[in-house]
Each structure stands twice: as C-alpha cells, then as structure tokens.
Scaffold this motif. Sequence first.
Motif, PDB file in Angstrom:
ATOM      1  N   SER A  55       0.760  -1.052   0.081  1.00  0.00           N
ATOM      2  CA  SER A  55       0.113   0.204   0.026  1.00  0.00           C
ATOM      3  C   SER A  55       0.850   1.252   0.026  1.00  0.00           C
ATOM      4  O   SER A  55       0.541   2.238  -0.656  1.00  0.00           O
ATOM      5  N   ILE A  56       2.237   1.381   0.676  1.00  0.00           N
ATOM      6  CA  ILE A  56       2.911   2.424   0.694  1.00  0.00           C
ATOM      7  C   ILE A  56       3.584   2.668  -0.559  1.00  0.00           C
ATOM      8  O   ILE A  56       3.740   3.785  -1.134  1.00  0.00           O
ATOM      9  N   LEU A  57       4.068   1.347  -1.037  1.00  0.00           N
ATOM     10  CA  LEU A  57       4.508   1.636  -2.624  1.00  0.00           C
ATOM     11  C   LEU A  57       3.617   2.194  -3.589  1.00  0.00           C
ATOM     12  O   LEU A  57       3.867   3.160  -4.347  1.00  0.00           O
ATOM     13  N   ILE A  58       2.308   1.538  -3.568  1.00  0.00           N
ATOM     14  CA  ILE A  58       1.199   1.992  -4.567  1.00  0.00           C
ATOM     15  C   ILE A  58       1.245   3.710  -4.435  1.00  0.00           C
ATOM     16  O   ILE A  58       1.042   4.191  -5.380  1.00  0.00           O
ATOM     17  N   GLY A  59       0.848   3.907  -3.183  1.00  0.00           N
ATOM     18  CA  GLY A  59       0.731   5.335  -2.977  1.00  0.00           C
ATOM     19  C   GLY A  59       1.726   6.354  -3.308  1.00  0.00           C
ATOM     20  O   GLY A  59       1.372   7.434  -4.071  1.00  0.00           O
ATOM     21  N   ASN A  60       2.922   5.894  -2.837  1.00  0.00           N
ATOM     22  CA  ASN A  60       4.058   6.776  -3.217  1.00  0.00           C
ATOM     23  C   ASN A  60       4.253   7.072  -4.739  1.00  0.00           C
ATOM     24  O   ASN A  60       4.384   8.107  -5.291  1.00  0.00           O
ATOM     25  N   LEU A  61       4.057   5.991  -5.497  1.00  0.00           N
ATOM     26  CA  LEU A  61       4.354   5.979  -6.944  1.00  0.00           C
ATOM     27  C   LEU A  61       3.228   6.722  -7.531  1.00  0.00           C
ATOM     28  O   LEU A  61       3.695   7.724  -8.525  1.00  0.00           O
ATOM     29  N   LEU A  62       2.027   6.847  -7.168  1.00  0.00           N
ATOM     30  CA  LEU A  62       0.842   7.455  -7.660  1.00  0.00           C
ATOM     31  C   LEU A  62       0.988   8.897  -7.491  1.00  0.00           C
ATOM     32  O   LEU A  62       0.697   9.841  -8.323  1.00  0.00           O
ATOM     33  N   TYR A  63       1.260   9.391  -6.063  1.00  0.00           N
ATOM     34  CA  TYR A  63       1.484  10.635  -5.730  1.00  0.00           C
ATOM     35  C   TYR A  63       2.581  11.267  -6.425  1.00  0.00           C
ATOM     36  O   TYR A  63       2.778  12.333  -6.850  1.00  0.00           O
ATOM     37  N   ALA A  64       3.861  10.367  -6.692  1.00  0.00           N
ATOM     38  CA  ALA A  64       4.986  10.921  -7.535  1.00  0.00           C
ATOM     39  C   ALA A  64       4.626  11.275  -8.917  1.00  0.00           C
ATOM     40  O   ALA A  64       4.857  12.262  -9.568  1.00  0.00           O
ATOM     41  N   TYR A  65       3.746  10.376  -9.610  1.00  0.00           N
ATOM     42  CA  TYR A  65       3.267  10.546 -11.136  1.00  0.00           C
ATOM     43  C   TYR A  65       2.464  11.557 -10.955  1.00  0.00           C
ATOM     44  O   TYR A  65       2.420  12.496 -12.089  1.00  0.00           O
ATOM     45  N   GLN A  66       1.562  11.995 -10.165  1.00  0.00           N
ATOM     46  CA  GLN A  66       0.745  13.093  -9.961  1.00  0.00           C
ATOM     47  C   GLN A  66       1.399  14.561  -9.874  1.00  0.00           C
ATOM     48  O   GLN A  66       1.067  15.376 -10.805  1.00  0.00           O
ATOM     49  N   ALA A  81       5.802  16.452  -4.740  1.00  0.00           N
ATOM     50  CA  ALA A  81       4.900  15.270  -4.459  1.00  0.00           C
ATOM     51  C   ALA A  81       4.151  15.199  -2.940  1.00  0.00           C
ATOM     52  O   ALA A  81       4.834  15.654  -2.183  1.00  0.00           O
ATOM     53  N   LEU A  82       3.043  14.780  -2.842  1.00  0.00           N
ATOM     54  CA  LEU A  82       2.414  14.810  -1.665  1.00  0.00           C
ATOM     55  C   LEU A  82       2.852  13.591  -0.840  1.00  0.00           C
ATOM     56  O   LEU A  82       3.041  12.384  -1.333  1.00  0.00           O
ATOM     57  N   PRO A  83       3.446  13.886   0.433  1.00  0.00           N
ATOM     58  CA  PRO A  83       3.959  12.722   1.407  1.00  0.00           C
ATOM     59  C   PRO A  83       2.941  11.732   1.795  1.00  0.00           C
ATOM     60  O   PRO A  83       1.783  12.132   1.919  1.00  0.00           O
ATOM     61  N   TYR A  84       3.350  10.514   1.860  1.00  0.00           N
ATOM     62  CA  TYR A  84       2.249   9.340   2.174  1.00  0.00           C
ATOM     63  C   TYR A  84       2.782   8.288   3.038  1.00  0.00           C
ATOM     64  O   TYR A  84       4.077   7.943   2.759  1.00  0.00           O
ATOM     65  N   GLY A  85       2.082   7.795   3.594  1.00  0.00           N
ATOM     66  CA  GLY A  85       2.370   6.673   4.648  1.00  0.00           C
ATOM     67  C   GLY A  85       1.386   6.037   5.511  1.00  0.00           C
ATOM     68  O   GLY A  85       0.338   6.354   5.313  1.00  0.00           O
ATOM     69  N   ILE A  86       1.796   5.214   6.408  1.00  0.00           N
ATOM     70  CA  ILE A  86       0.617   4.507   7.548  1.00  0.00           C
ATOM     71  C   ILE A  86       0.248   5.699   8.353  1.00  0.00           C
ATOM     72  O   ILE A  86       0.818   6.567   8.789  1.00  0.00           O
ATOM     73  N   ASN A  87      -1.195   5.707   8.654  1.00  0.00           N
ATOM     74  CA  ASN A  87      -1.592   6.698   9.363  1.00  0.00           C
ATOM     75  C   ASN A  87      -1.621   6.202  10.932  1.00  0.00           C
ATOM     76  O   ASN A  87      -2.128   5.467  11.482  1.00  0.00           O
ATOM     77  N   THR A  88      -0.941   7.155  11.393  1.00  0.00           N
ATOM     78  CA  THR A  88      -0.596   6.984  12.985  1.00  0.00           C
ATOM     79  C   THR A  88      -1.733   6.704  14.052  1.00  0.00           C
ATOM     80  O   THR A  88      -1.889   6.078  14.865  1.00  0.00           O
ATOM     81  N   VAL A  89      -2.568   7.911  13.746  1.00  0.00           N
ATOM     82  CA  VAL A  89      -3.874   7.567  14.634  1.00  0.00           C
ATOM     83  C   VAL A  89      -4.561   6.478  14.608  1.00  0.00           C
ATOM     84  O   VAL A  89      -5.161   5.645  15.523  1.00  0.00           O
ATOM     85  N   SER A  90      -4.880   6.183  13.279  1.00  0.00           N
ATOM     86  CA  SER A  90      -5.657   4.872  13.117  1.00  0.00           C
ATOM     87  C   SER A  90      -5.040   3.600  13.383  1.00  0.00           C
ATOM     88  O   SER A  90      -5.538   2.753  13.853  1.00  0.00           O
ATOM     89  N   LEU A  91      -3.570   3.640  13.318  1.00  0.00           N
ATOM     90  CA  LEU A  91      -2.837   2.473  13.731  1.00  0.00           C
ATOM     91  C   LEU A  91      -3.127   2.427  15.222  1.00  0.00           C
ATOM     92  O   LEU A  91      -3.292   1.006  15.531  1.00  0.00           O
ATOM     93  N   PHE A  92      -3.183   3.313  16.208  1.00  0.00           N
ATOM     94  CA  PHE A  92      -3.418   2.953  17.651  1.00  0.00           C
ATOM     95  C   PHE A  92      -4.713   2.924  17.814  1.00  0.00           C
ATOM     96  O   PHE A  92      -4.939   1.821  18.493  1.00  0.00           O
ATOM     97  N   THR A  93      -5.661   3.430  17.098  1.00  0.00           N
ATOM     98  CA  THR A  93      -7.103   3.036  17.300  1.00  0.00           C
ATOM     99  C   THR A  93      -7.351   1.833  16.919  1.00  0.00           C
ATOM    100  O   THR A  93      -8.282   0.903  17.679  1.00  0.00           O
ATOM    101  N   PHE A  94      -7.084   1.168  15.707  1.00  0.00           N
ATOM    102  CA  PHE A  94      -7.404  -0.080  15.510  1.00  0.00           C
ATOM    103  C   PHE A  94      -6.763  -1.140  16.102  1.00  0.00           C
ATOM    104  O   PHE A  94      -7.388  -2.460  16.318  1.00  0.00           O
ATOM    105  N   ILE A  95      -5.598  -0.846  16.564  1.00  0.00           N
ATOM    106  CA  ILE A  95      -4.900  -1.739  17.685  1.00  0.00           C
ATOM    107  C   ILE A  95      -5.591  -1.998  19.046  1.00  0.00           C
ATOM    108  O   ILE A  95      -5.884  -3.278  19.417  1.00  0.00           O
ATOM    109  N   PHE A  96      -5.885  -0.900  19.593  1.00  0.00           N
ATOM    110  CA  PHE A  96      -6.308  -0.768  20.944  1.00  0.00           C
ATOM    111  C   PHE A  96      -7.816  -0.904  21.039  1.00  0.00           C
ATOM    112  O   PHE A  96      -8.170  -1.397  22.161  1.00  0.00           O
ATOM    113  N   PHE A  97      -8.490  -0.575  20.036  1.00  0.00           N
ATOM    114  CA  PHE A  97      -9.773  -0.518  20.223  1.00  0.00           C
ATOM    115  C   PHE A  97     -10.793  -1.543  19.203  1.00  0.00           C
ATOM    116  O   PHE A  97     -11.847  -1.539  19.353  1.00  0.00           O
ATOM    117  N   VAL A  98      -9.687  -2.084  18.344  1.00  0.00           N
ATOM    118  CA  VAL A  98     -10.598  -3.212  17.537  1.00  0.00           C
ATOM    119  C   VAL A  98      -9.945  -4.661  17.626  1.00  0.00           C
ATOM    120  O   VAL A  98     -10.342  -5.520  18.151  1.00  0.00           O
TER     121      VAL A  98
END
Length: 536
Positions: A55-66, A81-98
């Motif tokens: 997912s990181i690779l696909i997003g970075n390549l698409l934003y570079a092309y954009q 290009a727009l910077p892109y990566g894993i969402n920090t807040v979602s990471l903690f939320t989905f681990i601790f609350f899901v």
Amino acid sequence: MKKPRWFVSGDIDGFFGLMVDNLIQILVLIQLTKFICGFPNEFILSTVLPGAAFSILIGNLLYAYQAYKLAQETGRDDVTALPYGINTVSLFTFIFFVMFPVYQKTGDYKTAWKAGLMASFLSGLIEFLGSFVADWIRRVTPRAALLSALAGIAITFISMDFLIRTFHNPVIAFIPLAVILAQYFGKVRFPARVPAGLVAVVLGTLIAWSSRFWSNNPMMNPASLFDSTKHIGFYFPIVYFNDVWDGITWENIKEYSAFIIPMGITNVIGSLQNVESAEAAGDKYNTRNSLLVNGIGTILGALFGSPFPTTIYIGHPGWKGIGARIGYSILNGTFITTMCLVGLMGFISQLVPIEAGMPILLWIGIIIGVQAFESTPIAHAPAIVFGLFPAIAGWGTLLVQSAFRYGNGVLTGVLAKLENPENVAVALDKVPNEALPFQLHGLISLSQGFLLTSMVWAALTVAVIERRFFVTAYWSFVGGILTAVGLIHSYELQGNEILGNYKFPASQEFLLAYILLGIFFYALGIFYNKEEPEGT
C-alpha cells in the motif's frame, strides 16, 4: 517552461525525512501487534508488513506521478509530491480498540487480524467515497480552519513528542538537531552539498554506536543487531480477500463502527487539510484524485494483509522547503517496500537510532505551524490560534490517560503490600466529573474529535472576524450536529480507557450549548444587518 525532473538533490533530504517517519510507524506497529495482539514474528514479517509495504509503494508511486503531471501542465520544476504513509492515529485506534478487544475475547491473533482488516477496508471505503464530496467541503471551509488543525497536530503530536525524545537523549540527538537547524534555518551548506538529512542520520548513528565506549548505558547493542539478521528472507505479498470478507460480519461492524466511521471521516478531513496545505505552499492538486489515491491505497493494503490505513501525511511545505520534489516519494516507497519484503526492518531498527532522524520531523512540524500563519490573512491569526487548542487538549488527554494507566497498572502492584491496596488504584470511571482535577471533563470533551472541533471553531472565529454572523450561526449548528452524532466532545469511560459515545443524541449538554450559540449569532446577524448601513 521548465522540464520536470524525476530526481533532484533535495529528494535525498526528503527521502531521509519521509523514510524515517514511515520507519517509525512500522517499528511501532511491529511492537504493538506482537505484544498487544499476540501476532507471532513470522506472521508479522510474512503477512502484515508485505501488505503495508504494497500500500505504501502504490501510494508513493501514484503521488509521484501526480506531481510529475502537475509539473508538466504548469511548466514548473519545483512541484513537490504529496507525502504518504501509514496513518498514525488509525494505527493506535485499530490496535487498541478493534484488534486487542477481539484478541482478548477469542485468544486468537488471526481473528483479531481479520477484524483489523475489516476496519481498515471499511475506513478506506469511507475515504474513497469521501473524495467525491471533499472538494465541496474545501470550498466552504476557510483556509485558516483547515490549516490551524494541522498546525495543532504538528505542534503537539509531532514537534512536542519528538522534542521531548530529543531532550530525553540529548547526547545522541543534539548534534543531528544542530545539523538540521544549521542548514534549514541558517541556510548553511555542507561541503559537496551533502544533504543535511544524510549528515544528521550518519552523525547520530555514529554517536549512538560510540556510546558503548563512554557510557555505562550504551544505547546500541551489537548482539541485537546480529540477532536481527535471522529474520532476513523474502516475503511476497498475497491477496487475503477471503480473510477480509470473514472479518466483515454484522457483529464486528456493529461493535466497532464507533471507531471505524469516525476514523474514516477524520482521515478524509485530514487528507483534505493536507491538500489545502500543499496548495498554500504552491502546489494545487486535484482534491478528488488525491483522496481517491488515499482510499485506494488503504483498501489495497487491507486486501494484501495490512490492517492499517494509509494517508497523505502532513508536512508537504516542509519537504518542499528542503528541496524535495518528485523523486523523494519514489525513493521512500521503494526503500520501505524493499525493507519489508526482505525482512530487514528489524535490522534497520537495530542499526539506526530514532534520535538520528527525529530532528527532520521536528523541522516538518515547525514549518507546518509557520505555514498556517503565513498563508492566511493576518486578520485571521486569532482563528488559527483558537484552532490550536483542541489538538493541544488531545495531546494533553493522551498524557493524562497514560498517567492513569501507569498508576492503575504499576503503582498498585508496587504498593500491593499496603493494608488497603484497593485505595491506591485509580480509574477514570470511578471519579465523578465534578471531582476530576484540573477540569479533566472539559479537557477530555475538547479532545474528542479535535480535528473537527478545530475546524468548526476556527471557521466560526473567521466568520466573527469578518462580521458574517449568519455564517457563524451556521458553523455553530454544524458543531451541534457533530456533537449529536458523537463525532466531537462525546465520550464514555471504561476503567482508564476513554471511548467514544455514539448514542443519539450523544451529548445533550454540548448539543444545547451549540444550539444556543447558533441562536445568539443568528440574532446578532439580524440586529447587525439592521444597524449597519450596506457596505460598512
């Protein structure tokens, strides 16, 4: 007209900064999934990380092309290009609350993983669908409202967190910090125009490894570095459609929608704010296309085994300021993907101390704060400052909650020999709101949904400054609607956990307050229009 280049020297600095940011997120998720959700090392390396890398690779390549297409269309060579990566807040939320609750309930890490895939997939779907209305939201929301929320996150969750870590290990972190300050603030150029990011990482790493010669507590461990090589191999990403589908049960959706829906909406708003931030810095991207890539990246990540949404990162003006253009996004996606697919993440974490790369992220946080003021009318400065407070409350709540967890989980064990050890335990839900110290009820209320709260109050303040009191009333009513459905201000306590409350109406107290606020400003608008001559 200038022909855009895929790589420039500034992309090296941008790569180091964005790579360190992505690396930190991945190292955090490795530790949390392992120790909180029971994921075995082999499962993390073979399933979770390849999906995240894809997912990181696909997003970075698409934003570079954009970015490349925008540079072609505008004839500019300074598009970033727009910077892109894993969402920090979602990471903690989905681990601790899901995932963690599912793991506690079933004792099966794979069931917890499937619930995480479900949460991430649905969050990505919300981001995908939200891209079609995001441009309208952007048009009706003042820039100060969009950027002040980002500035609040930059000052608290990025700059303050990394600055605290810097002062926690000053011998290691001060020299890399000095390098970044010298080049990015002082405009000092190092010999052969070596990028500051590279200099900072190399010097920080050398100092950290030399600590074994001058410190009783060496920071780096050669044995740990050697052991990390045991996990090197090749892990190819695999599609896990059936596992995603298994996780999408009515019970899961009903139980965890309270986290999935707000996170999806928050990710849409956060990405929208980052697109606005990029335009303020000079790069005008298509809002819908940018958010579509964001949602697609998260959905693909879930299908390939990653239960963690990806997102457009804040910090575009910072990367632009250090000379990063298009190539830094390609380098970041390629490097992170390679490290994940060959099992080198553990080795990198043992080789390079986080303190060596933190100053780059600290710089990004500072630039975001500065941009909020520089790219908006000076008259709107009070609205920006107002918009900072909810993020500060969010950060403060996190600190307070951590202290309560420590007190309940550690101090009670240390003091277990006391005659009445039960008196030592501290749980938030055992303390009445009116007795909470430092107006903790108000702090928690302000922190819940702070991104949306920041937007509402900053936009409301802009309308007051411009004496558009009917608009102020409308924003007040928007705050009331968000309160009624539980997206802001509403919470409930379970032990030391602060959970969202989505029972309609979620908070009658704040709903009434926003209704009264809207009525006041609407009445003020009627009175003001009668009293003031047209054109005043």
